[in-house]
Structures are given as C-alpha cells and as structure tokens.
Scaffold this active site. Structure first.
Site, mmCIF file in Angstrom:
data_model
loop_
_atom_site.group_PDB
_atom_site.id
_atom_site.type_symbol
_atom_site.label_atom_id
_atom_site.label_comp_id
_atom_site.label_asym_id
_atom_site.label_seq_id
_atom_site.Cartn_x
_atom_site.Cartn_y
_atom_site.Cartn_z
ATOM 1 N N GLU A 183 50.737 114.449 14.918
ATOM 2 C CA GLU A 183 50.028 113.861 16.059
ATOM 3 C C GLU A 183 50.121 114.739 17.309
ATOM 4 O OE1 GLU A 183 51.651 109.901 16.420
ATOM 5 O OE2 GLU A 183 50.229 109.112 14.959
ATOM 6 N N GLU A 252 47.920 107.449 8.342
ATOM 7 C CA GLU A 252 48.669 106.288 8.841
ATOM 8 C C GLU A 252 47.732 105.132 9.140
ATOM 9 O OE1 GLU A 252 51.484 106.860 11.980
ATOM 10 O OE2 GLU A 252 52.335 108.686 11.091
#
Length: 881
Positions: A183, A252
């Site tokens: 991320e 995710e």
C-alpha cells in the site's frame, strides 16, 4: 488388476492438486488471470497470519478454509518477529513460517507470501524492527541507503529460506505469488522524488530474487512490469490494473474491521461481503483474497495502532478462536461453489454487458463451446427489482447479485443467506487448582523509581525513543515542596494536576497513591489529564507511569511519531499555577517485575511473593500469580478480565497480551440495533458495543495448557478484582436456519465436485452441529412467517402446526436411526428413546459421520395453502449435544 487400476486412477484424480505441487508448477499471467501449468486459474484466497494463532491451530484453520471453498492461503511475513536484532533470526513457535507453509502445502493448497517486508496490518511498527529506526541516518520506506540495505537483506533471507525448503511453485512448493512493499501508493508522494525511486527500486530488487513466481504490489499505481499492481478495498469491482496485460487481483477484501481499546465493535454483513465478491468476478476479477479470513489474536505486545485490541477477530469467516463464524463462513462457501461453476467460461470466454433497467445490469460470458454464465446485479441500495433476461423473469433484492452458471438458473443470490447459524456462548469456569479454589501469590510494586534511576534530565523525553519498545512502561518522577501556609491546606481543598501528553496513556501517583489515568484513543493519541490531587505540607513526590499501547503501523514518516508527557503543571497554589515541566525528572525504563521476568518459570523466585486466599482488590501496580487447572473439555478457551483494570497477562510464560476492558467512549445511539446490509459499507456502518467494555475476553490457546500446574500471571497497573477472573469456554450449544421459498438452492454431488445435481430447485434449510456434537432436539420450528433471529425466533400469525414434527423427523429421528445402523447398535436401545434421548445420543457420538440435516420446503413436508401471496419461511433452532 482392473479394479486396482481404477482405484489408482481415482486416487490420482482426487489428489491431482497434491501431485502438481510436488512435481512443480510454472506460474505466469496474462490480462485475464494467473496461468498455472498453462491453465488459467480462478482463485479464492484467505488471509491467515501464522503468528496471530499458534502452531497447534494451523492445520485446523487451513482445513476450515479449504472446506469453505478456498484455494489459497495468504500471509504476511513479519520482519520484526523474525529479525530480533541485526542478523539475529528467529523462526520458532508462532513464527515458524516454514512449518506454516508446509501445512498449507500438505492441504493441497497454494500460498501467497506477502514478504513486504513492511506490512502495516495493525501490527506493531508495521512489522519493521524498532532497532532499524536507531541506525543512524535511517528513514523508512524511501530511497534511503540504510533502510534499503536492511530491507533487501531480509527479503533475500526469506526468499532463500523458501528456496532451500523448495516452497516456491516451480520447485513443487505452494507459493504462487510474492509481494514486495504494501500500500505504498498512498504515501509515495509524501516522500517526493525519493518515494518514486524507492518504489521502482523495491520492484526491481524483488524481481531480481528469481523466485520463479510473479511479484505483486498492492495499491501501487506505478508498479513497473513485470510486477502486478493489485487492489485493497471493501469493493474492487471497478479496479483496473495499470496495464491491460496484468490480471485483476484483489489482495484485501475486508470482511470486517479491526477494533481499538475504547472504540466500537465493527461488523460487516455476510450479504455485503458476498455482494462485493460476486461483483468482482462479474467484472473480470480472477484472484480474490479475504483480509482477514481468520484474524486471530495479537499476542503479547504485537498489536500496533496505537490502541489496537489484543483481539484481531476482524469479524472474519473464522473467528478469533478458530471456529467458523456462521452464517458468514457458510454463505461465502456457497458463493465460492457458485462462482467455481462459472470458472472456465469466466476465464476463457468473452463477456458482454447488458443494461436491464435502472441500476440493474447483467454481465454475460460465453465461449466457443456454447457454455454461458451470467451475473445479474441490482446495485440499487433500497429497492428490489424484477427484470426480464433471456425470456425469463428474475427477482433481485436490493444490493444483490444473482449467479446463473448456465444463463438460466439462479444458483446463488448474495442477499439470500441459506447457511445455518450457530448459537455460541462463552461459558464461565472458575479458576481451580486440583479442583479447589485457587490461592493467590501477590507482589506489590511501589510507585516510582525502583532501584537506581536510569538517568535524570531537566524536562521530558520521548517515550518511544527512550524505551525503544522493550517495554510499554516508562517511569518519570519529580518532587515539589509545599509550604505549610498554602491556603488549600487550611481549606481542605485540593490542587489540580494538569498533564499534557502526546500519547498514549499514563497513570499518575502522588506520594505513592494512585490519582487516576489519562489516555488518548485509537483516532487521537494525545490527551490532557486533569485531576485533583492530595498534597501535604513538605516534600511531595509526583510519579508518572507513561504507557505505550502499541506503536504506529503506517503513514508517512510514521517512525518519527512520538509519545509521552510534554507538560506537567499544578494549579491552585498560593502562587497560582506552577510549571514542573523544566524540573529535574528521574527516569526508569520498565517496571520491576517485568525487568525480573517474574512471569517466566525461571524468574518466579526473583521476588518475594505474599500468599493469600483473598488477594487485595483495586490495588495498582500489583502482580498476581495463581496455579490453575486447565478448563474442562476441548472447546477454545479465553479469560474473562471484565473486573480487572489494565495490564498484561501470561500463561506458563506465554504472552496472552494486553488486557484492558476499557468502556467504549461511544454513546448507544452511535451503534446500531440491526444492520442494513444494503449500500456501501464503511467501518462505522454496523458497529455494536457502544458504552460497553471494548474487550472482556482474551484468547488463551489450548496448546498452552499443561495437564496440571499451569502458572497464570497478571500485572495489574491501575487496580482490579482478581477473584472475579474466570476462564470461559467458547461453546456451540445450538444451530439455526432460516430460509424462504424464493431462495435459490444449490445442490452438489455427494462426491464434493463442482457439478450441480438435477433437483426440484426447492430451497433447503441446512442445520449442522459442530465438532463431536449432534442435533439432539429441536427447540423451535415454524413454517409460515416467523420473525426474529437465532436464539429468539417467534411464530408469526401464519404457522404450520406440523413444523416441529417434520423437522424433528428429519433432523433428530432420521439421523438417530442412521447412527444405530452405522454403529451396529441393537434396536433395543429404541426402548425409552424419548425418555433417555440425550444419553443414547451421547453414547453414539464416537461413530458420528453424518452431522447435518437438510429440510426441503416442499408440499410433501409443509402445508402449501398457508399465507397466500407470501414467500413463506422456515425457521429452525436445534440443540447441539
């Protein structure tokens, strides 16, 4: 010979995935999917973090995931759990990564290894070792030589470890994808040009490892080829990789959310999770991962945040204790079956998007063989819709997707939950030693500096830079002289202690007496502490125990975020307010019992304990020790710490973690009574627990218990009542099902393959008991228009009086006869069956192999002239024994 050949061929086909892993697999990709040994793959993945459970739980967790229709296990690699100091590696206990990977392999499943080595994950310091911050010149996650050196060194170490154990797919192992960084796209711009250079460097460094499998970078919009950029979100149907040559991967999908001490308890409805997954595959997705599928526990001081709870349950399909969370687990299992029916045409066919009206669309996939699969979505978050598709009519609830593997028959709708629900209770068990009440040993610490001060300084230091995360605790003390002529002494009033802190919490003491606790929260670490204090004429000692509650886990330059006291003043003296901030303060890192390791067996005798059958209550800075028996049974175990204050707990030297049954700061109106799954989800949409203790139960793995002589140790910081500590067993005492006539029914061949049986397409109510229990009785059954939820069903004004008889016949008597036949039990046991049902059922538990009953909603079973014009429902609650 022919018979033996058939048996061998059947064994080979049943275990084809195992042989593929053993012989080695080539993994590549195109713009549609991952390609394993030349075959496109549609993959369902489940995040299970090995250190958030224990090795004894790993096989069961992996098995439960596979039974839930999962192909792949995904895990981070936790750098700070493995490299304890530069070059000092640890891979034992909960951090035995190789053992975990081999358990996945033995289950015939794939593995996604997210090496990172930065992970975030609500894990302490984002998984980066704290020692790295104190290497001169180091800045995390940017083009910084010290950071890149150690990051590359650890990444290479992990890759070589996996290679040596032959765990990459090309070697016959389970690993089909690896991840570098995590991320970073959110923060790259904060680091300027150094951020862009670092991201490119990280990708090239990873590819150069030559693992033989593709690398991914999630939420990385400038990931260079051949690295695949992926999506993390509650919804990823609209995500498109930055290159058309990369597959659409969702690393995710959050089926819940994490919890913070003082916060609320987040939940995400199963209907919305299923909706998001179906939409992803409807729009061309091919690899999907649940983060988390089993969240587990932040044992010890591994929770980050700050303020992340010890529980990392995440409202995941498998709960913190390792039990399937129903109906979520079951609903997603049925979804996975339905999607797998479409796999070939989804990956190899062509798609066309068709509008079926406002907020309703179909994506239709066809291939050259004539196969056809369709997903019809109603994205309206309020209104149901009825649409025409291919000359047939379909009803779609609001915010739902219907899956038609043959473009005709709906086998699954995301809003219609047919999975059963378990009745779960935390059953209390008193602490016992050899069957008797426990005796407590107590050690009381004094408030303030113990032994010699570590250093003295005018003013305040940063808490994290001082402790370097070797402990949660930092003592700081000073003294003040109070003149006997102070007015407050004559009036009997109290001056006010004013403290400012940049986080996370503190306990204040004056003249060894506890004055109160100040704390920040999960969204704002800084806080002010204002409290009247008792001062006396002469010298007064002020002692502050500064507390860390997990280090930051993410954000730009997060390693420079500090904590600790910044100002101390006393208001209400003759001279007004005095500022103690520039006074000389004495500092001590940690508390004495922790320093002496009195929670470990070989450190127990490092202090003098005082034995008592009635330990002191509400006494701060107190260590409690008890010898306890293991709770009876084999159910998962927790500790009920509701009546304690705040502190740390250990069993047999194993770190249970931080306990803090802190009351949620939110008002009841900030939570929901009933969650509407329709519409986009956010972490605060379906919260519960407002005004209640944040976490009262703390998981204690069964494998940590010895047959006898278990040593339970607590360090209580602010005061509690240890006599009210209880073990709790997580027990499933019943099972429920609620289905309606208009629910789709997916029935698969008994062999467990992905073919649908020819059937009447009538809904089935499935009821199943867990473990070694069976359905022993029916507590409630109603066909008609029942209302309520599992555990509190109510009959409606339309009810078939034969409901209980029908369900009991299928779920109790029929199963009972099966057991008698299979177990060769004499028919004589039928005498008095109704009187001694539970006894006979318990005697037959050893030979259980049928644990589920399924009731058809057909006219043969129920009256069809009930409730004209309504879609009738069947609600069932069974007792499990």
């Amino acid at each position: 010979m022919k018979g033996k050949l058939c048996i061998l061929m059947r064994f080979f086909f049943l275990h084809a995935s195992f042989f593929t892993l053993v012989l080695g697999s080539n993994v590549s990709y195109d713009g549609r999917s991952l390609i394993i040994d030349g075959q496109r793959k549609l993959l369902i993945s489940a995040s299970i973090h090995y250190p958030r459970s224990v090795p004894a739980m790993w096989p069961g967790l992996v098995k439960a995931a596979k039974e839930g229709g999962v192909d792949v296990i995904e895990t981070y690699v936790f750098w700070n759990g493995h490299e304890l100091s530069p070059g000092n590696y640890y891979f034992g206990g909960r951090f035995n990564l190789v053992k975990f990977a081999k358990i996945v392999q033995q289950a015939g499943m794939y593995l996604i290894l997210r090496i990172g080595p930065f992970v975030a994950a609500e894990w302490n310091y984002g998984g980066v070792p704290v020692w790295l911050h104190y290497i001169p010149g180091t800045v995390f996650r940017t083009y910084n030589e010290p950071f890149m050196y150690h990051m590359q060194k650890f990444t290479t170490y992990i890759v070589n470890l996996m290679k040596n154990e032959k765990l990459f797919a090309l070697q016959g192992g389970p690993i089909i994808l690896s991840q570098v960084e995590n991320e970073y796209g959110y923060y790259e711009s904060s680091y300027g040009e150094g951020g862009k250079k670092y991201a490119q460097w990280a990708a090239k460094m990873a590819v150069a490892q030559n693992t033989g499998v593709p690398w991914i970078m999630c939420q990385q919009w400038d990931a260079p080829d051949p690295v695949i950029d992926t999506c993390n979100s509650f919804y990823c149907d609209q995500f498109k990789p930055t290159s058309p040559n990369r597959p659409k991967i969702w690393t995710e999908n959050w089926p819940g959310w994490f919890k913070t001490f003082g916060g609320r308890d987040p939940h995400r409805p199963a209907e919305d999770v299923a909706y998001a997954v179906a939409r992803f595959f409807q729009k061309g997705g091919s690899v999907h991962n649940y983060y988390m599928y089993h969240g587990g526990t932040n044992f010890g001081r591994t929770a980050g945040g700050p303020f992340i709870t010890t529980s990392y349950d995440y409202d995941a399909p498998i709960d913190e204790y390792g039990l399937p969370r129903l109906p979520k687990w079951g609903h997603l299992k049925e979804l996975h079956k339905a999607i797998k029916l479409c796999e070939s045409v989804l990956l190899n066919g062509k798609s066309v998007n068709i509008s079926l009206g406002p907020s309703v669309e179909a994506d239709v996939y066809t291939d050259s063989s004539g196969a056809c699969a369709a997903f019809i979505a109603n994205v309206d978050d309020k209104n149901d819709k009825t649409v025409e598709f291919r000359n047939a009519s379909y009803h779609l609830p609001a915010w739902s997707v219907s899956i038609l593997p043959d473009c005709k028959n709906v086998v699954f709708n995301t809003a219609k939950v047919t999975s059963h629900v378990n009745v779960v209770a935390m059953v209390p068990e008193k602490l016992r030693q050899l069957g008797k009440h426990v005796k407590w040993d107590v050690f009381k610490e004094n408030a303030g500096i113990w032994g010699q001060a570590d250093f003295v300084k005018n003013g305040f230091v940063d808490h994290i830079n001082t402790t370097k995360d070797t402990t949660d605790y930092l003592w700081q003390t000073t003294s003040i002289l109070v003149d006997e002529n102070e007015e407050f002494l004559k009036k009997g009033s109290k001056p006010v202690l004013l403290i400012e802190s940049k986080g996370h919490a503190l306990h204040a003491f004056v003249n060894l007496e506890y004055q109160g606790t100040g704390t920040g929260n999960g969204t704002h670490s800084p806080f002010n502490f204002t409290n009247p204090v008792s001062l006396r004429a002469g010298k007064n000692e002020i002692a502050l125990l500064s507390l860390a509650v997990g280090l930051p886990t993410a954000g730009p330059f997060y390693e420079f975020v500090g904590a600790g006291v910044t100002s101390v003043k006393i208001k209400g003296l003759n001279n007004g307010t005095i500022d103690l901030s520039s006074h000389a303060w004495s500092y001590k890192i940690g508390v004495q019992g922790e320093h002496l390791q009195i929670y470990q067996e070989d450190g127990l005798n490092n202090v003098k304990w005082t034995s008592s059958s009635k330990p002191p209550k509400r006494q701060p800075l107190t260590w409690y020790k008890a010898i306890v028996d293991a709770p009876p049974g084999d159910e998962p175990v927790g500790l009920d710490m509701l009546h304690m204050g705040k502190g740390l707990a250990w069993l047999n030297g194993e770190e249970i973690g931080r306990y803090w049954p802190r009351i949620s700061e939110f008002k009841k109106e900030d939570c929901v009574q009933e969650c509407d799954y329709r519409g986009k989800f956010d972490p605060d949409k379906c919260d519960t627990g407002c005004g209640e203790p944040t976490q009262k139960w703390y998981h204690v793995p069964r494998s940590w218990f010895k047959p006898s002589g278990n040593i339970l140790v607590f360090f209580e910081e602010k005061g509690g009542d240890p006599t009210k500590i209880r073990f709790v067993r997580r027990e499933v005492s019943g099972a429920c099902a609620l289905v309606a006539e208009d629910y789709p029914s997916v029935r698969f061949h008994s062999q467990g393959d992905d073919k649908v049986e020819n059937n009447k397409n009538t809904p089935l109510a499935h009821v199943m008991c867990p473990g070694d229990t069976i359905i022993s009785a029916i507590k409630f059954a109603s066909f008609g228009n029942p209302s309520g939820t599992c555990g509190s069903y109510l009959k409606g004004d339309c009810h078939d009086p034969n409901s209980n008889t029908v369900v009991e016949k299928v779920c109790v008597f029929a199963i009972y006869f099966v057991y008698i036949i299979r177990c060769n039990v004499p028919m004589s046991v039928l005498k008095g069956y109704n009187t001694h049902r539970y006894l006979y059922v318990s005697l037959l538990q050893a030979c259980l192999n049928k644990k589920e009953c399924a009731i058809d909603l057909t006219e043969e079973n129920f009256k069809t002239n009930l409730c004209p014009g309504l879609s009738r429902k069947l609600a069932v609650e069974a007792i499990c024994r």
